[in-house]
Design a protein around this motif. Structure first.
Motif, PDB file in Angstrom:
ATOM      1  N   LEU A  82       0.865  -1.192   0.000  1.00 17.55           N
ATOM      2  CA  LEU A  82       0.000   0.000   0.000  1.00 17.55           C
ATOM      3  C   LEU A  82       0.893   1.230   0.000  1.00 17.55           C
ATOM      4  CD1 LEU A  82      -2.876   1.300   0.361  1.00 17.55           C
ATOM      5  CD2 LEU A  82      -2.430   1.248   2.819  1.00 17.55           C
ATOM      6  N   GLU A  83       0.807   2.044  -1.041  1.00 17.28           N
ATOM      7  CA  GLU A  83       1.669   3.229  -1.118  1.00 17.28           C
ATOM      8  C   GLU A  83       1.050   4.415  -0.377  1.00 17.28           C
ATOM      9  OE1 GLU A  83      -0.494   2.458  -3.300  1.00 17.28           O
ATOM     10  OE2 GLU A  83      -1.448   4.377  -3.658  1.00 17.28           O
ATOM     11  N   HIS A  84      -0.288   4.548  -0.472  1.00 21.11           N
ATOM     12  CA  HIS A  84      -0.927   5.659   0.229  1.00 21.11           C
ATOM     13  C   HIS A  84      -2.432   5.453   0.315  1.00 21.11           C
ATOM     14  CE1 HIS A  84      -1.394   9.552   2.018  1.00 21.11           C
ATOM     15  NE2 HIS A  84      -2.326   9.875   1.125  1.00 21.11           N
ATOM     16  N   VAL A  85      -2.995   5.888   1.383  1.00 22.76           N
ATOM     17  CA  VAL A  85      -4.450   6.031   1.482  1.00 22.76           C
ATOM     18  C   VAL A  85      -4.679   7.187   2.442  1.00 22.76           C
ATOM     19  CG1 VAL A  85      -4.689   4.384   3.410  1.00 22.76           C
ATOM     20  CG2 VAL A  85      -6.659   4.888   1.972  1.00 22.76           C
ATOM     21  N   MET A  86      -5.744   7.965   2.186  1.00 26.76           N
ATOM     22  CA  MET A  86      -5.973   9.103   3.089  1.00 26.76           C
ATOM     23  C   MET A  86      -6.318   8.613   4.492  1.00 26.76           C
ATOM     24  SD  MET A  86      -9.583  10.449   1.719  1.00 26.76           S
ATOM     25  CE  MET A  86     -11.039   9.447   1.722  1.00 26.76           C
ATOM     26  N   LEU A  87      -5.960   9.423   5.477  1.00 23.76           N
ATOM     27  CA  LEU A  87      -6.148   9.001   6.869  1.00 23.76           C
ATOM     28  C   LEU A  87      -7.464   9.538   7.466  1.00 23.76           C
ATOM     29  CD1 LEU A  87      -4.345   7.114   8.561  1.00 23.76           C
ATOM     30  CD2 LEU A  87      -3.420   9.128   9.676  1.00 23.76           C
ATOM     31  N   ALA A  88      -8.226  10.306   6.680  1.00 22.97           N
ATOM     32  CA  ALA A  88      -9.548  10.722   7.160  1.00 22.97           C
ATOM     33  C   ALA A  88     -10.527   9.637   6.735  1.00 22.97           C
ATOM     34  CB  ALA A  88      -9.946  12.058   6.539  1.00 22.97           C
ATOM     35  N   GLY A  89     -11.131   8.974   7.698  1.00 22.33           N
ATOM     36  CA  GLY A  89     -12.102   7.926   7.376  1.00 22.33           C
ATOM     37  C   GLY A  89     -11.469   6.602   7.002  1.00 22.33           C
ATOM     38  N   CYS A  90     -10.158   6.526   6.849  1.00 21.05           N
ATOM     39  CA  CYS A  90      -9.450   5.266   6.562  1.00 21.05           C
ATOM     40  C   CYS A  90      -8.308   5.139   7.563  1.00 21.05           C
ATOM     41  CB  CYS A  90      -8.840   5.279   5.159  1.00 21.05           C
ATOM     42  SG  CYS A  90     -10.033   5.493   3.835  1.00 21.05           S
ATOM     43  N   THR A  91      -7.797   3.935   7.688  1.00 26.46           N
ATOM     44  CA  THR A  91      -6.577   3.776   8.489  1.00 26.46           C
ATOM     45  C   THR A  91      -5.743   2.639   7.905  1.00 26.46           C
ATOM     46  OG1 THR A  91      -5.713   3.765  10.745  1.00 26.46           O
ATOM     47  CG2 THR A  91      -7.472   2.181  10.250  1.00 26.46           C
ATOM     48  N   HIS A  92      -4.557   2.431   8.421  1.00 26.27           N
ATOM     49  CA  HIS A  92      -3.708   1.346   7.913  1.00 26.27           C
ATOM     50  C   HIS A  92      -2.704   0.952   8.995  1.00 26.27           C
ATOM     51  CE1 HIS A  92      -0.541   4.345   7.176  1.00 26.27           C
ATOM     52  NE2 HIS A  92      -1.489   5.110   6.659  1.00 26.27           N
ATOM     53  N   GLU A  93      -2.174  -0.239   8.863  1.00 19.21           N
ATOM     54  CA  GLU A  93      -1.311  -0.821   9.894  1.00 19.21           C
ATOM     55  C   GLU A  93      -0.100   0.068  10.249  1.00 19.21           C
ATOM     56  OE1 GLU A  93      -1.706  -3.385  11.853  1.00 19.21           O
ATOM     57  OE2 GLU A  93       0.344  -3.404  12.693  1.00 19.21           O
ATOM     58  N   PRO A  94       0.674   0.569   9.260  1.00 23.38           N
ATOM     59  CA  PRO A  94       1.861   1.339   9.666  1.00 23.38           C
ATOM     60  C   PRO A  94       1.532   2.569  10.522  1.00 23.38           C
ATOM     61  CG  PRO A  94       2.066   0.681   7.367  1.00 23.38           C
ATOM     62  CD  PRO A  94       0.665   0.333   7.797  1.00 23.38           C
ATOM     63  N   ALA A  95       0.450   3.289  10.184  1.00 20.02           N
ATOM     64  CA  ALA A  95       0.118   4.486  10.982  1.00 20.02           C
ATOM     65  C   ALA A  95      -0.281   4.099  12.397  1.00 20.02           C
ATOM     66  CB  ALA A  95      -1.006   5.279  10.314  1.00 20.02           C
ATOM     67  N   VAL A  96      -1.041   3.013  12.512  1.00 17.18           N
ATOM     68  CA  VAL A  96      -1.505   2.597  13.836  1.00 17.18           C
ATOM     69  C   VAL A  96      -0.333   2.058  14.660  1.00 17.18           C
ATOM     70  CG1 VAL A  96      -3.045   1.027  15.076  1.00 17.18           C
ATOM     71  CG2 VAL A  96      -3.808   2.079  12.933  1.00 17.18           C
ATOM     72  N   ALA A  97       0.458   1.178  14.042  1.00 14.49           N
ATOM     73  CA  ALA A  97       1.577   0.568  14.781  1.00 14.49           C
ATOM     74  C   ALA A  97       2.571   1.633  15.238  1.00 14.49           C
ATOM     75  CB  ALA A  97       2.265  -0.477  13.901  1.00 14.49           C
ATOM     76  N   LEU A  98       2.838   2.611  14.380  1.00 14.58           N
ATOM     77  CA  LEU A  98       3.799   3.660  14.751  1.00 14.58           C
ATOM     78  C   LEU A  98       3.264   4.487  15.923  1.00 14.58           C
ATOM     79  CD1 LEU A  98       6.431   5.186  14.287  1.00 14.58           C
ATOM     80  CD2 LEU A  98       5.264   6.539  12.537  1.00 14.58           C
ATOM     81  N   ALA A  99       1.978   4.848  15.858  1.00 13.60           N
ATOM     82  CA  ALA A  99       1.375   5.623  16.949  1.00 13.60           C
ATOM     83  C   ALA A  99       1.441   4.836  18.252  1.00 13.60           C
ATOM     84  CB  ALA A  99      -0.074   5.974  16.594  1.00 13.60           C
ATOM     85  N   GLU A 100       1.156   3.529  18.167  1.00  8.60           N
ATOM     86  CA  GLU A 100       1.182   2.692  19.382  1.00  8.60           C
ATOM     87  C   GLU A 100       2.591   2.631  19.966  1.00  8.60           C
ATOM     88  OE1 GLU A 100      -2.412  -0.446  18.146  1.00  8.60           O
ATOM     89  OE2 GLU A 100      -0.322  -1.003  17.800  1.00  8.60           O
ATOM     90  N   ARG A 101       3.567   2.437  19.089  1.00  6.60           N
ATOM     91  CA  ARG A 101       4.936   2.268  19.600  1.00  6.60           C
ATOM     92  C   ARG A 101       5.489   3.571  20.184  1.00  6.60           C
ATOM     93  NH1 ARG A 101       8.190  -1.427  15.327  1.00  6.60           N
ATOM     94  NH2 ARG A 101       9.913  -1.019  16.767  1.00  6.60           N
ATOM     95  N   LEU A 102       5.163   4.692  19.544  1.00  2.00           N
ATOM     96  CA  LEU A 102       5.662   5.974  20.078  1.00  2.00           C
ATOM     97  C   LEU A 102       5.012   6.274  21.423  1.00  2.00           C
ATOM     98  CD1 LEU A 102       5.914   8.084  16.816  1.00  2.00           C
ATOM     99  CD2 LEU A 102       7.802   7.246  18.234  1.00  2.00           C
ATOM    100  N   SER A 103       3.733   5.987  21.536  1.00  2.00           N
ATOM    101  CA  SER A 103       3.058   6.217  22.816  1.00  2.00           C
ATOM    102  C   SER A 103       3.700   5.339  23.889  1.00  2.00           C
ATOM    103  CB  SER A 103       1.567   5.908  22.669  1.00  2.00           C
ATOM    104  OG  SER A 103       0.931   6.053  23.909  1.00  2.00           O
ATOM    105  N   ALA A 104       4.001   4.079  23.532  1.00  2.00           N
ATOM    106  CA  ALA A 104       4.633   3.174  24.506  1.00  2.00           C
ATOM    107  C   ALA A 104       5.982   3.726  24.965  1.00  2.00           C
ATOM    108  CB  ALA A 104       4.810   1.790  23.894  1.00  2.00           C
TER     109      ALA A 104
END
Ligand code: PLP
Length: 482
Positions: A82-104
């Motif tokens: 997946l090269e890109h998808v908008m983040l309004a109304g959609c999501t994807h694994e790299p954005a979620v995983a990165l947010a989780e790891r930075l919060s941790a």
């Protein structure tokens, strides 16, 4: 065809076709840009095979060298998925995983990563969120900001308002709502007998005086933790951060930590802010890299800033990515059926999967390779290799914070156009550096060995000999762009 012109002509084509950033357009013609064909570890290589040691990590972004195999592989994999998808109304694994790891990594104190592309847009987001938070909580008079003397937070109009470097700011002053500027804790201001902590205490007194008077109108204080990089690598005592946190709590003002340049291990801990409590964690041999990188032993939740901006190194220096982490209560204030209370901010490439995947590969490298622990050794190599420079009579205020080393050249030895002349002379010796005004510094990628550190120190000393040899007239310092 145009793209087949000889590589030697690339610099000339670039000067015709590209408006280069942070570069003066001189009536008598510009110095041609360095035309780079490829990169390899800490090296940049031009079309003729000439190698340049990237001693400033390509504007402080590159952490693990150019064309890093692990980040390359992650990106190739992501490209096929997946090269890109908008983040309004959609999501994807790299954005979620990165947010989780930075919060941790903050022990959960901060989270809800809000993504953007460049550092300045992260700063804009933090400023807007802070103001909007206060408005949503009934304190709409809080719409002013405070920044530090010589602070730098980017060059978009909003970020310029909290930037105190005249070379970037002054032309656009009529467009900005200037922030309050308070004393920087820059340790170089120490008076006779004063320590860096004394300077920090004086700076905190000045901050408190302002907050006492205007906290009702002030939304946030924004700081670059530990090192004001664009100011000329101004380093300060970590007690300032703890003190600023306490004052912001007392006067109900947000604290924004701009870790765009100093985050991602640059100062010795993953987040510079981790050193805010007595500054000992970076030097504590018992605190190993994996622990720090995995978020073990985090600061207590209340000791973190309210917002933390990250960019530059987070994608390993591969792709534009920035983000703002914030406290949970910040996001709660935006939960509402009322559209006016929502944070309606976006950029087309917000949370781009490729950029997030490069960031995940970067975090993997931190964990797998024990980077923070190994950087302590690299920092020591730098210190040893730069000892002759630190002792040189032409240089003052030699200082180091983790993987940043800096010193200031005396005006008498600098002569005119020191930064430009030094930059060009160092290139001829195979080193890419860009002094800031009279400050000579290095901020290399985390991939050099002891021999390369020694070679770098020798080249910089030889360059200094070369450029200071011709000086006749001292000139006052003017911070100049390229
Ligand atoms: C502390 C800090 N904040 C913000 C920025 C702006 O980042 P960008 O150039 O990606 O907009 C920079 C860039 O050098 C920076 O050092």
């Amino acid at each position: 065809m145009e793209h087949q012109s000889p590589p030697a002509g690339l610099a000339a084509r670039s000067a015709r076709a590209v408006w280069h950033p942070c570069t003066r357009l001189r009536p008598d013609g510009n110095i041609p840009p360095l035309a780079i064909a490829r990169g390899e570890g800490p090296w940049l290589i031009d079309a003729n095979g000439q190698r340049y040691f990237d001693a400033i990590s390509s504007w402080w972004v590159n952490l693990f060298g150019h064309a890093n195999p692990a980040i390359n592989a992650a990106l190739v994999d992501q490209l096929q998925t997946l090269e890109h998808v908008m983040l309004a109304g959609c999501t994807h694994e790299p954005a979620v995983a990165l947010a989780e790891r930075l919060s941790a990594l903050t022990g959960g104190a901060l989270g809800h990563a809000f993504y953007a592309s460049d550092g300045a847009s992260a700063v804009e987001i933090a400023l807007k969120m802070s103001f909007h938070y206060w408005r949503n909580t009934g304190l709409s008079a809080k719409r002013e900001f405070v920044c530090l003397r010589d602070g730098y937070h980017g060059e978009t109009v909003g970020a310029l308002a909290v930037t105190d470097l005249e070379v970037f700011r002054d032309a656009y002053d009529p467009l900005t709502r200037r922030a309050h500027v308070v004393m920087s804790p820059d340790a170089r201001q120490a008076r006779r007998g004063e320590t860096a902590a004394d300077v920090a205490a004086r700076a905190l007194d000045e901050l408190e005086a302002l907050l006492r008077e205007r906290a009702g109108q002030i939304a946030a204080l924004i700081v670059e933790p530990l090192v004001q990089c664009a100011a000329g690598m101004a380093m300060y005592d970590p007690s300032y951060l703890e003190g600023a946190r306490a004052l912001c709590d007392r006067y109900r003002v947000h604290l924004i930590a701009d870790e765009i340049a100093v985050g991602c291990g640059r100062t010795g801990t993953f987040f510079a802010w981790e050193q805010s409590r007595s500054g000992s964690q970076a030097d504590d041999p018992a605190r190993d890299a994996t622990h720090a990188a995995s978020g073990a032993e985090p600061l207590p939740a209340h000791a973190w800033p309210d917002f933390l901006c990250l960019s530059k190194g987070i994608s390993g220096g591969y792709l534009p990515l920035s983000l703002v982490l914030s406290r949970p209560e910040i996001q709660r204030a935006f939960v509402s059926d009322d559209l006016a209370r929502s944070f309606l901010h976006s950029h087309s490439y917000t949370g781009n999967p490729l950029a997030c995947r490069a960031a995940l590969a970067t975090l993997d490298l931190f964990e797998q390779d024990g980077v923070l622990a190994r950087n302590r050794e690299r920092a020591q190599w730098l210190a040893e290799a730069f000892t002759p420079l630190a002792a040189d009579a032409r240089l003052r205020n030699a200082r180091q914070q983790g993987m940043i080393w800096a010193a200031d050249i005396d005006a008498a030895a600098a002569g005119t156009d020191f930064a430009v002349r030094f930059h060009r002379a160092a290139l001829a010796r195979g080193v890419l550096v860009r002094p800031i005004g009279h400050t000579l510094y290095v901020m290399p990628p985390y991939v050099f060995d002891a021999a390369q550190a020694r070679w770098l120190g020798e080249q910089l000393l030889a360059t200094l000999d070369e450029v200071s040899a011709h000086v006749t007239e001292p000139e006052p310092e003017v911070r100049r762009v390229a």
